[in-house]
Design an enzyme around this catalytic site. Sequence first.
Site, short mmCIF file in Angstrom:
data_model
loop_
_atom_site.label_atom_id
_atom_site.label_comp_id
_atom_site.label_asym_id
_atom_site.label_seq_id
_atom_site.Cartn_x
_atom_site.Cartn_y
_atom_site.Cartn_z
N LYS A 4 0.98 -1.19 -0.03
CA LYS A 4 0.07 -0.02 0.00
C LYS A 4 0.90 1.39 0.06
CE LYS A 4 -1.84 2.61 3.06
NZ LYS A 4 -1.66 3.85 2.36
N GLU A 53 9.21 1.43 11.06
CA GLU A 53 10.29 2.48 10.70
C GLU A 53 9.48 3.96 10.90
OE1 GLU A 53 13.62 2.39 10.23
OE2 GLU A 53 13.67 0.05 9.93
N CYS A 71 13.10 11.22 7.20
CA CYS A 71 13.08 10.97 8.64
C CYS A 71 14.30 11.12 9.24
CB CYS A 71 12.85 9.31 8.51
SG CYS A 71 13.59 8.37 7.76
N GLU A 104 8.81 16.60 15.19
CA GLU A 104 9.30 16.33 13.61
C GLU A 104 8.63 17.24 12.81
OE1 GLU A 104 8.42 12.84 11.54
OE2 GLU A 104 10.50 12.52 11.12
P1 NAD Z 1 2.05 8.52 7.93
O1 NAD Z 1 2.10 7.86 9.02
O2 NAD Z 1 0.80 9.58 7.94
O3 NAD Z 1 1.50 7.59 6.54
C1 NAD Z 1 2.52 6.59 6.13
C2 NAD Z 1 1.80 5.63 5.30
O4 NAD Z 1 0.83 4.89 6.19
C3 NAD Z 1 0.79 6.20 4.26
O5 NAD Z 1 0.53 5.18 3.33
C4 NAD Z 1 -0.39 6.24 4.97
O6 NAD Z 1 -1.61 6.22 4.19
C5 NAD Z 1 -0.32 5.06 5.79
N1 NAD Z 1 -1.11 5.06 7.20
C6 NAD Z 1 -1.44 6.34 8.02
N2 NAD Z 1 -1.90 5.80 9.07
C7 NAD Z 1 -2.30 4.35 8.98
C8 NAD Z 1 -2.80 3.51 9.50
N3 NAD Z 1 -3.37 3.68 10.94
N4 NAD Z 1 -3.10 2.14 9.31
C9 NAD Z 1 -2.35 1.87 8.02
N5 NAD Z 1 -1.96 2.74 7.36
C10 NAD Z 1 -1.84 3.94 7.68
O7 NAD Z 1 3.22 9.32 7.49
P2 NAD Z 1 3.68 10.42 6.39
O8 NAD Z 1 3.32 11.83 7.17
O9 NAD Z 1 2.98 9.89 5.14
O10 NAD Z 1 5.10 10.05 6.22
C11 NAD Z 1 6.22 10.86 6.97
C12 NAD Z 1 6.70 10.21 8.31
O11 NAD Z 1 7.36 8.85 7.76
C13 NAD Z 1 7.58 10.99 8.76
O12 NAD Z 1 7.24 10.78 10.26
C14 NAD Z 1 8.62 10.42 8.79
O13 NAD Z 1 9.84 10.46 9.67
C15 NAD Z 1 8.46 8.78 8.64
N6 NAD Z 1 9.28 8.22 7.81
C16 NAD Z 1 10.30 7.34 8.52
C17 NAD Z 1 11.18 6.41 7.70
C18 NAD Z 1 12.23 5.55 8.37
O14 NAD Z 1 12.82 4.63 7.71
N7 NAD Z 1 12.24 5.50 9.76
C19 NAD Z 1 11.24 6.82 6.31
C20 NAD Z 1 10.64 7.77 5.84
C21 NAD Z 1 9.74 8.46 6.44
#
Ligand code: NAD
Length: 485
Positions: free
Chosen positions: A176, A250, A284, A383
């Site tokens: 997804k 992650e 991140c 963040e």
């Molecule tokens: P987000 O958590 O809002 O969404 C990420 C993904 O998860 C999307 O596909 C979203 O549709 C899905 N999603 C959200 N809530 C969900 C749930 N309850 N159940 C299932 N799916 C769900 O994050 P974002 O704002 O899109 O991305 C940025 C974040 O990602 C930042 O916090 C960043 O630090 C983190 N990130 C971490 C890493 C790592 O390797 N640690 C790498 C890249 C980004």
Amino acid sequence: MKSYDRLFIGGEWVEPSSTSVFDVVSPTTEVVVGRVPEAQRADVDRAVAVAREAFDHGPWPRMSPAERAGVLARVAEAIRDDMQGMSELISNEMGSPISWGTLAQVLAPTMILDYYAALGSTFAFDTFKDGLMGPVLVAKEPIGVVAAITPWNVPLFLACAKLAPALLSGSTVVFKPAPETPLDANVLAEIFAGAGLPKGVLSVVPAGREVGEHLVNHPGVDKVSFTGSTAAGRKIGAACGANLKRVSLELGGKSAAIVLDDANLEESIPLLLPNAIMNNGEACISLTRILAPRDRYNEVAESLVEHVRAMKVGDALDPATEVGPLVAERQRDRVENYIRVGQEEGAKVALGGGRPDGIDKGWFVEPTVFVDVENSMRIAQEEIFGPVLSVIPYDDDDDAVRIANDSEYGLCGGVFTGDNDRGLSVARQVRTGTYMVNSSIPIDFSSPFGGYKASGVGREFGEDGLELFLEKKTINLPAGYSPSA
Ligand code: NAD
């Protein structure tokens, strides 16, 4: 305009269950550049059923690791064949500057695929050994049906970080992607199909949070591999815990760069900057807290401001651009709100703080440097996910380590010093999953990567990344047993 009217389910392009679509809008031009069907619960159900069937009865888990590795290698090759096209597509989806994106968004994923393709012939899936009671086989078996969920910031990279080890393990995958970046996910699906991935093994279901939750909770899914925000990670971890479903997370970061008092700033600032305002600050692992010795505070802040001021802001597709637009209007709102919060908390804007002059389209904010920041301020604890840096003073090395560790996160960090051993000593004391000593390379694909504390659970990359998709089975064998060749 790149449009799809079907969903990739188990290797076939099928009619979606609804007419709902996602429009992909270029963050630079605000023009629609693509459209895909939005997967619904019924589409997820179908994808999980197909993945289940392929896992329980299909050839993929039963093929040799070398055969599965061959598919990964062919996918890497196909991506390399059109680096430019893929880089442009991703920059159009989410605003990554193309010069950075070509390396980090496209070349890096091929390195990940190649690494796991090579691991297919060296990894010990079976280990025969003398146990305490007699001969034992420890067999590492594919974990089953995997739900892979990713954010939009490095979409192809994160997809490959999950798909490469998951598929090498023999698992099947329902992927997804984020609603902002479904196009490169569909292109990747086409590439996998062309590389000989058997039917049923991979599905792509572009969807938002609610349908994502349905996927996470689906009884047909054995393992959830999630990258995204800490808030979502907590929910997903809780849901998986309730069902005793395997999960790896992650999550976010608020990493610190420590400039030690012996650092040569002409070398150190250019070394840390690419990881401070990386990918428009939407990374991140960004080093967004810059820790400076109190008696060199002004010098560090001035050098940082000078280097950030020189960064070229503009069209993501211009090869000269170093800082592009943020992914969406709501992300710009979020970053601008944090800039206001920082000022209200008493920090001073030393550079930026507004929108760049002369750009009247796109979701840009100026690269911004805050000074007079205390680590307890929200801009130092939360963040922001934009090009906003905070310069924080410290008294001595112990104080710098204390401040670096004074964070709910623990993802990355770096130390910049004239003495590598002193740097290594600092590195050992900072509680993060990855670290740089006088280096600008935050991730090594052959080594574990992941978070301490609220930055995650589990490690991707290296053999650890493969182990995330393996169950271990101990088979006790009769005395005198030895494996036939
Ligand atoms: P987000 O958590 O809002 O969404 C990420 C993904 O998860 C999307 O596909 C979203 O549709 C899905 N999603 C959200 N809530 C969900 C749930 N309850 N159940 C299932 N799916 C769900 O994050 P974002 O704002 O899109 O991305 C940025 C974040 O990602 C930042 O916090 C960043 O630090 C983190 N990130 C971490 C890493 C790592 O390797 N640690 C790498 C890249 C980004």
